[in-house]
Design a protein around this motif. Structure first.
Motif, short mmCIF file in Angstrom:
data_model
loop_
_atom_site.label_atom_id
_atom_site.label_comp_id
_atom_site.label_asym_id
_atom_site.label_seq_id
_atom_site.Cartn_x
_atom_site.Cartn_y
_atom_site.Cartn_z
N THR A 53 -3.94 -42.39 0.45
CA THR A 53 -3.57 -43.36 -0.59
C THR A 53 -4.80 -44.11 -1.11
N SER A 54 -5.91 -44.03 -0.41
CA SER A 54 -7.15 -44.65 -0.92
C SER A 54 -7.63 -43.93 -2.19
N ASP A 55 -7.09 -42.74 -2.47
CA ASP A 55 -7.44 -41.99 -3.68
C ASP A 55 -6.64 -42.45 -4.90
N LEU A 56 -5.63 -43.29 -4.70
CA LEU A 56 -4.76 -43.69 -5.81
C LEU A 56 -5.50 -44.37 -6.95
N PRO A 57 -6.47 -45.25 -6.71
CA PRO A 57 -7.17 -45.85 -7.87
C PRO A 57 -7.80 -44.81 -8.80
N VAL A 58 -8.28 -43.71 -8.25
CA VAL A 58 -8.84 -42.63 -9.08
C VAL A 58 -7.71 -41.86 -9.75
N MET A 59 -6.67 -41.55 -9.00
CA MET A 59 -5.59 -40.71 -9.51
C MET A 59 -4.66 -41.45 -10.48
N GLU A 60 -4.78 -42.76 -10.54
CA GLU A 60 -3.94 -43.53 -11.45
C GLU A 60 -4.12 -43.11 -12.90
N SER A 83 -9.58 -37.43 -12.84
CA SER A 83 -8.14 -37.17 -12.75
C SER A 83 -7.47 -37.09 -14.12
N GLN A 84 -7.98 -37.82 -15.09
CA GLN A 84 -7.39 -37.75 -16.43
C GLN A 84 -7.54 -36.34 -17.00
N ASN A 85 -8.70 -35.72 -16.79
CA ASN A 85 -8.88 -34.34 -17.26
C ASN A 85 -7.98 -33.38 -16.50
N ALA A 86 -7.75 -33.64 -15.22
CA ALA A 86 -6.83 -32.79 -14.45
C ALA A 86 -5.43 -32.88 -15.05
N ALA A 87 -5.00 -34.09 -15.39
CA ALA A 87 -3.68 -34.26 -16.00
C ALA A 87 -3.62 -33.57 -17.36
N LEU A 88 -4.67 -33.68 -18.15
CA LEU A 88 -4.69 -33.00 -19.45
C LEU A 88 -4.63 -31.49 -19.29
N LEU A 89 -5.34 -30.96 -18.32
CA LEU A 89 -5.30 -29.52 -18.07
C LEU A 89 -3.89 -29.10 -17.67
N ALA A 90 -3.24 -29.88 -16.83
CA ALA A 90 -1.85 -29.59 -16.44
C ALA A 90 -0.94 -29.61 -17.66
N VAL A 91 -1.12 -30.59 -18.53
CA VAL A 91 -0.29 -30.69 -19.74
C VAL A 91 -0.54 -29.49 -20.64
#
Length: 171
Positions: A15-22, A121-129
């Motif tokens: 859960t320490s990764d959440l600030p990045v994954m937010e 993480s934002q680019n990861a989400a965009l790639l998923a989309v």
């Protein structure tokens, strides 16, 4: 209330990764993509990771975003146990995240993990989309609108630069 079924799963090693994954969570929210978020560790909860990976597709998950730092085994362990696309997000920690990046990107033949930049993480989400948009016109339209918004933002910033004055600036 209508309960949505997730199509993207965000998994992080801690859960320490959440600030990045937010940033990924916020983007998926903005583009109206149902998602789930869980903390699973390739080293501390290997059985749970295996169960997740083996059953994700039958639960309706279509893309997995897996974030991990240091040894960064999580994305590869998941990819080894599913046919779903896995996007790895290396988390900055030791060695400025280079250790995580190399761990995720250097997968053996037959076990691919798409990998974005450190903490991206934002680019990861965009790639998923983008993957989801291939077969969903509604998602494709929202993605196009999002990217048009990025373009408009830069065009506006460029116009505003015209008002910035320097003695030797020529435009």
């Amino acid at each position: 209330m209508n309960k949505l079924s997730p199509v993207v799963s965000i998994i992080m090693g801690s859960t320490s990764d959440l600030p990045v994954m937010e940033k990924a969570c916020l983007l998926l929210d903005q583009l109206q993509i149902p998602f789930e978020v869980n903390a699973l560790s390739a080293h501390r909860t290997p059985e749970a990771v295996e169960q997740f990976a083996r059953h994700a597709k039958e639960r309706g998950i279509r893309v997995i975003i897996a974030a991990a730092g240091m040894s960064a085994a999580l994305p590869g362990v998941i990819a080894a146990q599913t046919t779903l696309p896995v996007i790895g997000v290396p988390i900055k920690g030791m060695l400025d995240g280079l250790d995580a990046l190399l761990s995720i990107v250097q997968m053996p033949p037959g076990i691919p993990v798409a990998t974005v930049g450190i903490n991206a993480s934002q680019n990861a989400a965009l790639l998923a989309v983008e993957m989801l948009a291939i077969s969903d016109d509604g998602i494709a339209t929202r993605l196009t609108d999002y990217k048009d918004g990025l373009k408009a933002k830069i065009e506006k910033a460029n116009r505003e630069l015209a008002d910035v004055k320097y003695q030797y600036k020529t435009n």
